[in-house]
Design an enzyme around this catalytic site. Structure first.
Site, short mmCIF file in Angstrom:
data_model
loop_
_atom_site.label_atom_id
_atom_site.label_comp_id
_atom_site.label_asym_id
_atom_site.label_seq_id
_atom_site.Cartn_x
_atom_site.Cartn_y
_atom_site.Cartn_z
N LYS A 128 1.04 -1.21 -0.53
CA LYS A 128 0.00 -0.33 0.06
C LYS A 128 0.66 1.17 0.27
O LYS A 128 2.10 0.92 1.15
CB LYS A 128 -1.36 -0.58 1.31
CG LYS A 128 -0.19 0.47 2.87
CD LYS A 128 -0.52 1.81 3.69
CE LYS A 128 0.87 1.76 4.00
NZ LYS A 128 1.40 2.89 5.30
N ASP A 159 -3.62 -0.97 8.96
CA ASP A 159 -3.20 -1.55 7.54
C ASP A 159 -4.19 -2.31 7.03
O ASP A 159 -4.10 -1.96 5.89
CB ASP A 159 -2.18 -1.29 7.04
CG ASP A 159 -1.16 0.87 7.28
OD1 ASP A 159 -1.95 1.36 7.77
OD2 ASP A 159 -0.23 0.37 7.45
O1 C5P Z 1 -1.09 -0.78 13.38
P1 C5P Z 1 0.35 -0.41 13.45
O2 C5P Z 1 0.45 -1.84 14.79
O3 C5P Z 1 0.55 -1.29 12.11
O4 C5P Z 1 0.35 0.44 14.12
C1 C5P Z 1 1.80 0.45 14.54
C2 C5P Z 1 3.00 1.80 15.26
O5 C5P Z 1 2.93 2.76 14.59
C3 C5P Z 1 1.95 1.86 16.54
O6 C5P Z 1 2.43 1.04 17.44
C4 C5P Z 1 2.18 3.00 16.60
O7 C5P Z 1 3.01 3.21 16.91
C5 C5P Z 1 2.00 3.76 15.49
N1 C5P Z 1 1.17 4.05 14.53
C6 C5P Z 1 0.09 4.99 15.59
N2 C5P Z 1 -1.27 5.92 14.62
C7 C5P Z 1 -1.97 5.66 13.81
C8 C5P Z 1 -0.98 3.87 13.12
C9 C5P Z 1 0.18 3.51 13.50
O8 C5P Z 1 0.87 5.95 16.20
N3 C5P Z 1 -2.85 5.73 13.25
#
Ligand code: C5P
Length: 305
Positions: free
Chosen positions: A11, A145
């Site tokens: 993506k 994502d």
């Molecule tokens: O959701 P995911 O595990 O992919 O996110 C990885 C890290 O990215 C999270 O632990 C967070 O620190 C950050 N993040 C965030 N806000 C979002 C998506 C991700 O702060 N909307």
């Protein structure tokens, strides 16, 4: 042994508006996602016990050094298989084999893509009977994502990224990805973003109207001018050398160039496939990145092949 195989795209975020950090540590997003045909492939094979295992192989030609991918319970595809198994009380294991083309820790959701692919592959293998919306709910627990990578195409992302809704988009766009020699931690980039906004919190994020208009018209030049990413400054702070990639993009007359997601991959919008090949050659010749690959979008989400 029965096997299912799933292809899943990477993506990019055509715009990435990031609001102030929420109490749960995540940030509210207003983004437009596009899935591009730089794809990982996952094969799920039935096993005789209840073990969930994963093997990872890299599809690249060895030009870039690949960061290690976890091969234990921390692997997002393993987590996805276990989450699906728990949700539907499946009494089986699975052996997953991932062929990775999406850069690791590159800001293109490679890990999330593998999670989405594992959900689709294991769902088909085990015949859970999960509905689309049940799969999406599990996807959201795995990462922000992951629901988009089930969906694919071009879509709006809200919430922390997990709320996906369709957007009108015409045409196909040609991208070149300047891939760095080492990945960047998404959490680290968001933490830098918070530091940069320590004094004045960012406003609630919005999707720019110019971007939606460009997509609805299928106008690549207007799309190039409308690309935006609130995380770009934080990624550039952590990796100042990415500034040079953006300069080379300008020298090569890219229609637009932007850090992809949290980076460090930089995406360049080309006029067509000829221009994208020129841009890839220029990037490699100037030595500003470890690899340069072409991909186009939109692409469908994770799907059985
Ligand atoms: O959701 P995911 O595990 O992919 O996110 C990885 C890290 O990215 C999270 O632990 C967070 O620190 C950050 N993040 C965030 N806000 C979002 C998506 C991700 O702060 N909307």
């Amino acid at each position: 042994m029965r096997t299912t195989t799933v292809r899943v795209p990477a993506k990019i975020n055509l715009c990435l508006g990031v609001g102030p950090r929420r109490d749960d540590g995540y940030h509210p997003l207003a983004t437009v996602y596009q899935a591009v045909d730089l794809c990982d492939e996952i094969r799920a094979t039935e096993v005789s016990d209840d073990a969930v295992t994963v093997r990872v192989q890299f599809a690249g030609d060895g030009r870039r050094e690949e960061a290690p991918v976890p091969t234990g319970p921390d692997n997002l595809a393993v987590k996805a298989a276990c989450a699906l198994r728990d949700a539907f009380a499946v009494d089986a294991g699975v052996s997953l084999a991932i062929r990775k083309a999406i850069p690791v820790m590159g800001g293109m959701a490679g890990g999330s893509a593998d999670a989405a692919a594992a959900l689709v592959a294991c769902d088909a293998l085990w015949g859970t009977g999960a509905t689309r919306s049940e799969l999406e709910d599990i996807a959201a627990t795995l990462g922000s994502d992951v629901p988009f990578l089930l969906h694919g195409g071009t879509a709006l992302g809200g919430g922390r990224g997990e709320e996906v809704s369709p957007v009108l988009a015409r045409g196909r766009f040609h991208w070149v990805f300047a891939i760095a020699d080492r990945g960047l931690s998404t959490a680290e980039v968001y933490a830098r973003y918070d530091e940069l906004h320590a004094d004045v919190p960012p406003p609630a994020p919005e999707v720019p109207q110019e971007l939606l208009t460009a997509l609805a018209a299928g106008d690549a030049t207007a799309l190039g001018a409308a690309l935006s990413n609130d995380l770009q400054k934080a990624s550039l702070d952590l990796r100042p050398e990415l500034g040079r990639v953006l300069e080379v993009a300008q020298e090569g007359d890219a229609l637009g160039a932007l850090v992809s997601g949290s980076g460090p991959t930089v995406m360049l919008l080309a006029e067509d496939t000829v221009h994208s090949e020129e841009l890839a050659r220029l990037l490699l010749a100037t030595g500003v990145c470890a690899d340069a690959v072409h991909a186009s979008g939109p692409e469908p989400g994770a799907r059985l092949v």
